[in-house]
Design an enzyme around this catalytic site. Structure first.
Site, PDB file in Angstrom:
ATOM      1  N   ASP A 126       3.498   2.214  -4.523  1.00 62.55           N
ATOM      2  CA  ASP A 126       2.010   2.460  -5.503  1.00 62.55           C
ATOM      3  C   ASP A 126       2.620   1.478  -6.690  1.00 62.55           C
ATOM      4  O   ASP A 126       3.233   1.314  -7.435  1.00 62.55           O
ATOM      5  CB  ASP A 126       3.081   4.448  -5.663  1.00 62.55           C
ATOM      6  N   VAL A 127       1.215   1.650  -7.266  1.00 61.78           N
ATOM      7  CA  VAL A 127       0.796   0.425  -8.035  1.00 61.78           C
ATOM      8  C   VAL A 127       1.172   0.847  -9.441  1.00 61.78           C
ATOM      9  O   VAL A 127       1.096   0.189 -10.662  1.00 61.78           O
ATOM     10  CB  VAL A 127      -0.695  -0.228  -7.510  1.00 61.78           C
TER      11      VAL A 127
ATOM     12  N   THR B 168     -16.249   1.419   3.478  1.00 60.16           N
ATOM     13  CA  THR B 168     -15.204   1.075   3.698  1.00 60.16           C
ATOM     14  C   THR B 168     -14.726   2.485   3.641  1.00 60.16           C
ATOM     15  O   THR B 168     -15.601   3.549   3.277  1.00 60.16           O
ATOM     16  CB  THR B 168     -14.233   0.680   2.797  1.00 60.16           C
TER      17      THR B 168
ATOM     18  N   LYS C 140     -12.924   0.310 -14.130  1.00 62.75           N
ATOM     19  CA  LYS C 140     -13.392  -1.434 -14.117  1.00 62.75           C
ATOM     20  C   LYS C 140     -13.978  -2.425 -14.729  1.00 62.75           C
ATOM     21  O   LYS C 140     -13.845  -2.832 -14.537  1.00 62.75           O
ATOM     22  CB  LYS C 140     -14.528  -0.678 -12.329  1.00 62.75           C
TER      23      LYS C 140
ATOM     24  N   ASN D  25      -5.832  -5.640  -5.856  1.00 64.61           N
ATOM     25  CA  ASN D  25      -7.019  -4.857  -5.318  1.00 64.61           C
ATOM     26  C   ASN D  25      -6.959  -3.401  -4.975  1.00 64.61           C
ATOM     27  O   ASN D  25      -8.324  -2.173  -4.768  1.00 64.61           O
ATOM     28  CB  ASN D  25      -7.024  -5.521  -3.840  1.00 64.61           C
TER      29      ASN D  25
ATOM     30  N   ASP E 117       0.857  -1.273  -0.140  1.00 67.30           N
ATOM     31  CA  ASP E 117      -0.234   0.337  -0.546  1.00 67.30           C
ATOM     32  C   ASP E 117       0.625   0.870   0.221  1.00 67.30           C
ATOM     33  O   ASP E 117       2.222   0.757   0.663  1.00 67.30           O
ATOM     34  CB  ASP E 117      -1.385  -0.123   1.242  1.00 67.30           C
TER      35      ASP E 117
ATOM     36  N   TYR F 114     -14.019   5.872 -12.961  1.00 67.59           N
ATOM     37  CA  TYR F 114     -14.550   4.554 -12.514  1.00 67.59           C
ATOM     38  C   TYR F 114     -15.063   3.677 -13.352  1.00 67.59           C
ATOM     39  O   TYR F 114     -14.306   2.682 -12.807  1.00 67.59           O
ATOM     40  CB  TYR F 114     -15.147   5.209 -11.271  1.00 67.59           C
TER      41      TYR F 114
HETATM   42  N1  LIG Z   1     -16.041  -0.025  -1.139  1.00 71.21           N
HETATM   43  C1  LIG Z   1     -16.696  -0.099  -2.397  1.00 71.21           C
HETATM   44  O1  LIG Z   1     -17.925  -0.300  -2.106  1.00 71.21           O
HETATM   45  C2  LIG Z   1     -16.418  -1.018  -3.319  1.00 71.21           C
HETATM   46  C3  LIG Z   1     -17.361  -1.513  -4.383  1.00 71.21           C
HETATM   47  C4  LIG Z   1     -16.594  -2.341  -5.567  1.00 71.21           C
HETATM   48  C5  LIG Z   1     -15.328  -1.722  -5.480  1.00 71.21           C
HETATM   49  N2  LIG Z   1     -14.149  -1.513  -4.842  1.00 71.21           N
HETATM   50  C6  LIG Z   1     -12.315  -1.631  -5.172  1.00 71.21           C
HETATM   51  O2  LIG Z   1     -12.061  -2.554  -4.184  1.00 71.21           O
HETATM   52  C7  LIG Z   1     -10.665  -1.934  -3.879  1.00 71.21           C
HETATM   53  C8  LIG Z   1      -9.908  -1.242  -2.748  1.00 71.21           C
HETATM   54  O3  LIG Z   1     -11.328  -0.142  -1.756  1.00 71.21           O
HETATM   55  P1  LIG Z   1     -11.790  -0.085  -0.382  1.00 71.21           P
HETATM   56  O4  LIG Z   1     -13.555   0.306  -0.496  1.00 71.21           O
HETATM   57  O5  LIG Z   1     -11.407  -1.087   0.529  1.00 71.21           O
HETATM   58  O6  LIG Z   1     -11.138   1.694  -0.331  1.00 71.21           O
HETATM   59  P2  LIG Z   1     -10.127   1.783   0.716  1.00 71.21           P
HETATM   60  O7  LIG Z   1     -10.229   2.895   0.584  1.00 71.21           O
HETATM   61  O8  LIG Z   1     -10.561   1.715   2.069  1.00 71.21           O
HETATM   62  O9  LIG Z   1      -8.882   1.437   0.701  1.00 71.21           O
HETATM   63  C9  LIG Z   1      -7.933   1.753  -0.666  1.00 71.21           C
HETATM   64  C10 LIG Z   1      -6.573   1.193  -0.315  1.00 71.21           C
HETATM   65  O10 LIG Z   1      -5.458   1.318  -1.301  1.00 71.21           O
HETATM   66  C11 LIG Z   1      -4.586   2.292  -1.085  1.00 71.21           C
HETATM   67  N3  LIG Z   1      -4.051   2.701  -2.515  1.00 71.21           N
HETATM   68  C12 LIG Z   1      -4.397   4.094  -3.220  1.00 71.21           C
HETATM   69  N4  LIG Z   1      -4.156   4.363  -4.384  1.00 71.21           N
HETATM   70  C13 LIG Z   1      -2.385   3.417  -3.788  1.00 71.21           C
HETATM   71  C14 LIG Z   1      -1.704   3.056  -5.321  1.00 71.21           C
HETATM   72  N5  LIG Z   1      -1.206   4.230  -5.921  1.00 71.21           N
HETATM   73  N6  LIG Z   1      -0.682   2.482  -5.015  1.00 71.21           N
HETATM   74  C15 LIG Z   1      -1.286   1.969  -3.921  1.00 71.21           C
HETATM   75  N7  LIG Z   1      -2.017   1.181  -2.698  1.00 71.21           N
HETATM   76  C16 LIG Z   1      -3.239   2.330  -3.429  1.00 71.21           C
HETATM   77  C17 LIG Z   1      -5.258   2.829  -0.314  1.00 71.21           C
HETATM   78  O11 LIG Z   1      -3.926   3.635   0.803  1.00 71.21           O
HETATM   79  C18 LIG Z   1      -6.552   2.624   0.261  1.00 71.21           C
HETATM   80  O12 LIG Z   1      -5.124   1.970   1.556  1.00 71.21           O
HETATM   81  C19 LIG Z   1     -10.429  -0.466  -4.496  1.00 71.21           C
HETATM   82  O13 LIG Z   1     -10.408  -1.370  -5.646  1.00 71.21           O
HETATM   83  C20 LIG Z   1     -11.519  -0.311  -4.853  1.00 71.21           C
HETATM   84  O14 LIG Z   1     -11.897   0.349  -6.181  1.00 71.21           O
HETATM   85  C21 LIG Z   1     -14.484  -1.208  -3.789  1.00 71.21           C
END
Ligand SMILES: NC(=O)c1ccc[n+]([C@@H]2O[C@H](COP(=O)([O-])OP(=O)(O)OC[C@H]3O[C@@H](n4cnc5c(N)ncnc54)[C@H](O)[C@@H]3O)[C@@H](O)[C@H]2O)c1
Length: 256
Positions: A64-65, A195, A164, A91, A38, A160
């Site tokens: 950083d991905v 989240t 996706k 993720n 992360d 977004y």
């Molecule tokens: N929460 C939802 O409702 C939901 C729904 C569909 C999809 N998603 C997807 O699930 C995944 C996780 O989301 P979440 O809800 O847990 O969000 P979150 O914000 O709680 O966690 C995301 C994490 O990704 C990290 N991150 C951001 N940019 C980064 C980078 N460049 N390199 C490395 N790490 C990085 C952040 O620091 C954070 O810790 C994401 O891909 C999001 O699009 C979430």
């Protein structure tokens, strides 16, 4: 602790928060050695502390991905610490601001596509190279897409939705390209999950909450553990014939 992943090693990106954190903890509780990747080092350390408390094994690698050098180093660090890469949960993702398509900036487009789509491609690039080179070869990869990878909504930010849909496309591409090498690649498509990402959206747009709830036939949002269950299962031997799929875990969101 379970034993399903005993002796296996893998990495989870975005594991410093939300879905990634829940998945890292679940993989570790099943016996896996887990690399927490992360940009948020405090969040990563908090996830590691949760795994330590379970008696599990984890390592944080600040990544950083969007940067190829970071992702390459992440895979190298995983192999240096744990010997191989059996699974990966790609993720990390961001929502980006909710802005109408006609007002969406080029900078925001590049940022969202950079993390959510390029980041997943870079991860697969270096993970699959490793999985092809190790003995025994093979592995399992899960990418986080979204219900917004299958459908869209008028208010969902354009980049977004694009990112996706793209994740599901490159998941299929990788699944087809490397199935013959014993590498399975799947996507998970969450509905809205409580989240920090969704909490931020609801804080900035409280007027959207009723509609978001109504979009989920089960009448509630999901919790991170409901996604990590799917991600861990897809990486497990129980899913040995599952490849190239985009699995919804959404309370019925895309069913109507
Ligand atoms: N929460 C939802 O409702 C939901 C729904 C569909 C999809 N998603 C997807 O699930 C995944 C996780 O989301 P979440 O809800 O847990 O969000 P979150 O914000 O709680 O966690 C995301 C994490 O990704 C990290 N991150 C951001 N940019 C980064 C980078 N460049 N390199 C490395 N790490 C990085 C952040 O620091 C954070 O810790 C994401 O891909 C999001 O699009 C979430």
């Amino acid at each position: 602790m379970g034993e399903d992943f005993a002796g296996r090693a893998g990495l989870v990106t975005g594991a410093g928060s939300g879905i990634g954190r829940a998945a890292a903890v679940k993989f570790a509780s099943e016996g896996a050695k887990v690399v927490i990747a992360d940009v948020d080092t405090d969040g990563s350390e908090a996830t590691k502390a949760m795994i330590d408390q379970l008696g599990g094994e984890a390592l944080c690698v600040c990544t950083d991905v969007t940067r190829a050098a970071d992702v390459e180093a992440l895979v190298e660090r995983t192999v240096a610490a744990y010997g191989r890469l059996d699974f990966a949960f790609n993720n990390a993702g961001i929502a980006g601001d909710i802005v109408p398509l006609i007002d969406y900036s080029e900078e925001l487009w590049d940022r969202v596509i950079g993390v959510n789509l390029k980041g997943v491609w870079l991860c697969m690039k270096y993970e699959i190279r490793q999985m092809l080179s190790q003995t025994p070869g093979g592995g399992a990869i899960v990418n986080t897409a979204s219900v917004m990878g299958l459908i869209s909504s008028a208010s969902n930010p354009v980049a977004y939705t694009a990112s996706k849909h793209g994740v599901i496309g490159i998941t299929k591409n990788a699944a087809l390209g490397y199935a013959g090498s014993g590498i399975r690649v799947n996507a998970v498509c969450p509905g809205y999950i409580m989240t920090p990402l969704v909490e931020g959206i609801l804080e900035r747009h409280p007027e959207r909450k009723a509609q978001i709830l109504a979009d989920h036939p089960v009448g509630r949002l999901g919790v991170p553990e409901e996604i990590s269950e799917a991600a861990v299962w897809l990486c497990s031997d129980a899913a040995s014939f599952v490849n190239g799929t985009a699995m919804t875990v959404d309370g019925g969101y895309v069913a109507h």
